[in-house]
Motif scaffolding. Structure first.
Motif, PDB file in Angstrom:
ATOM      1  N   ILE A  74       0.826  -1.229   0.155  1.00 17.72           N
ATOM      2  CA  ILE A  74      -0.010   0.170   0.273  1.00 17.72           C
ATOM      3  C   ILE A  74       0.772   1.328   0.013  1.00 17.72           C
TER       4      ILE A  74
ATOM      5  N   ALA B  10       2.923   1.686  -3.296  1.00 22.57           N
ATOM      6  CA  ALA B  10       1.140   2.130  -4.612  1.00 22.57           C
ATOM      7  C   ALA B  10       1.410   3.775  -4.201  1.00 22.57           C
ATOM      8  N   ALA B  11       1.114   3.598  -2.328  1.00 20.91           N
ATOM      9  CA  ALA B  11       1.047   5.454  -2.718  1.00 20.91           C
ATOM     10  C   ALA B  11       2.223   6.470  -3.765  1.00 20.91           C
TER      11      ALA B  11
ATOM     12  N   ALA C  11       3.892   6.982  -9.677  1.00 24.68           N
ATOM     13  CA  ALA C  11       4.891   6.423 -10.342  1.00 24.68           C
ATOM     14  C   ALA C  11       6.067   6.898 -11.465  1.00 24.68           C
TER      15      ALA C  11
ATOM     16  N   ARG D 148       9.409   5.527  -5.960  1.00 23.36           N
ATOM     17  CA  ARG D 148       8.825   4.303  -6.173  1.00 23.36           C
ATOM     18  C   ARG D 148       9.300   2.868  -6.924  1.00 23.36           C
TER      19      ARG D 148
ATOM     20  N   LEU E  71      -0.754  -4.965  -7.440  1.00 23.72           N
ATOM     21  CA  LEU E  71      -1.010  -4.092  -5.614  1.00 23.72           C
ATOM     22  C   LEU E  71      -0.407  -2.851  -7.323  1.00 23.72           C
ATOM     23  N   PRO E  72       0.750  -2.633  -6.321  1.00 23.88           N
ATOM     24  CA  PRO E  72       1.389  -0.850  -7.450  1.00 23.88           C
ATOM     25  C   PRO E  72       1.317  -1.063  -9.165  1.00 23.88           C
TER      26      PRO E  72
ATOM     27  N   LEU F 134      -0.646  -2.400 -10.753  1.00 24.56           N
ATOM     28  CA  LEU F 134      -2.469  -1.624 -11.145  1.00 24.56           C
ATOM     29  C   LEU F 134      -2.576   0.233 -11.015  1.00 24.56           C
ATOM     30  N   LYS F 135      -1.581   0.479  -9.997  1.00 22.24           N
ATOM     31  CA  LYS F 135      -1.412   1.439  -9.140  1.00 22.24           C
ATOM     32  C   LYS F 135      -1.163   2.349  -9.994  1.00 22.24           C
ATOM     33  N   ARG F 136      -1.016   2.222 -11.870  1.00 22.83           N
ATOM     34  CA  ARG F 136       0.844   3.126 -12.601  1.00 22.83           C
ATOM     35  C   ARG F 136      -0.039   3.521 -13.275  1.00 22.83           C
TER      36      ARG F 136
END
Length: 150
Positions: A24, A27-28, A31, A36, A145-146, A148-150
């Motif tokens: 988490i 992912a925050a 990018a 990161r 998860l990370p 996906l969060k790009r």
């Protein structure tokens, strides 16, 4: 509840909680930030260690039941997962996280394959095979998860 079940629940819950927190936080991070990339690399390395731990348990189970038919296949599959984990150490972090997510899901499929008897069903306790499959699917999702969060 057996001592083994209680200990496994506590240990793997702690590992999953720490890994989830790390994912988490990764992912925050924006990018485009260099932090990161470093965070994704650390997450992929931790995932590789956790996959090795999860797959390696079946080597221990196989050693205990050394005379049961099919345990050699379980040992070989565990080694394959360890090789996959090792290979991700030299990959781009996003690619490594994707590979790790897929590897965790593949390991979950193998955990479930012990139940219908495709692999030796008495190798590990039922609670371990089912719990490991759930854990693997969760860890695969957290790995991804990370990405996906790009």
């Amino acid at each position: 509840m057996s001592e083994a079940l209680r200990t496994v629940l506590i240990a793997f819950s702690a590992l999953a909680a720490g890994f989830t927190w790390q994912s988490i936080r990764t992912a925050a991070i924006p990018a485009s930030s260099p932090e990161r990339l470093v965070a994704e690399l650390r997450l992929a390395q931790m995932a590789a260690l956790l996959l090795t731990l999860s797959a390696g348990a079946y080597i221990g189970f196989a050693v205990v039941r050394e005379n049961e038919l099919g345990v050699g296949l379980d040992i070989a599959l565990a080694v394959v997962f360890m090789i996959v984990a090792a290979v991700t150490m030299v990959r781009d972090p996003r690619q490594a996280l994707t590979i790790m997510a897929l590897a965790f899901v593949a390991h979950a499929v193998l955990d479930i394959a012990h139940r219908p008897g495709l692999l030796p069903d008495a190798l590990a306790p039922r609670w371990y095979a089912v719990g490991c499959a759930v854990y693997d699917v969760f860890m695969g999702a957290v790995c991804y998860l990370p990405v996906l969060k790009r």
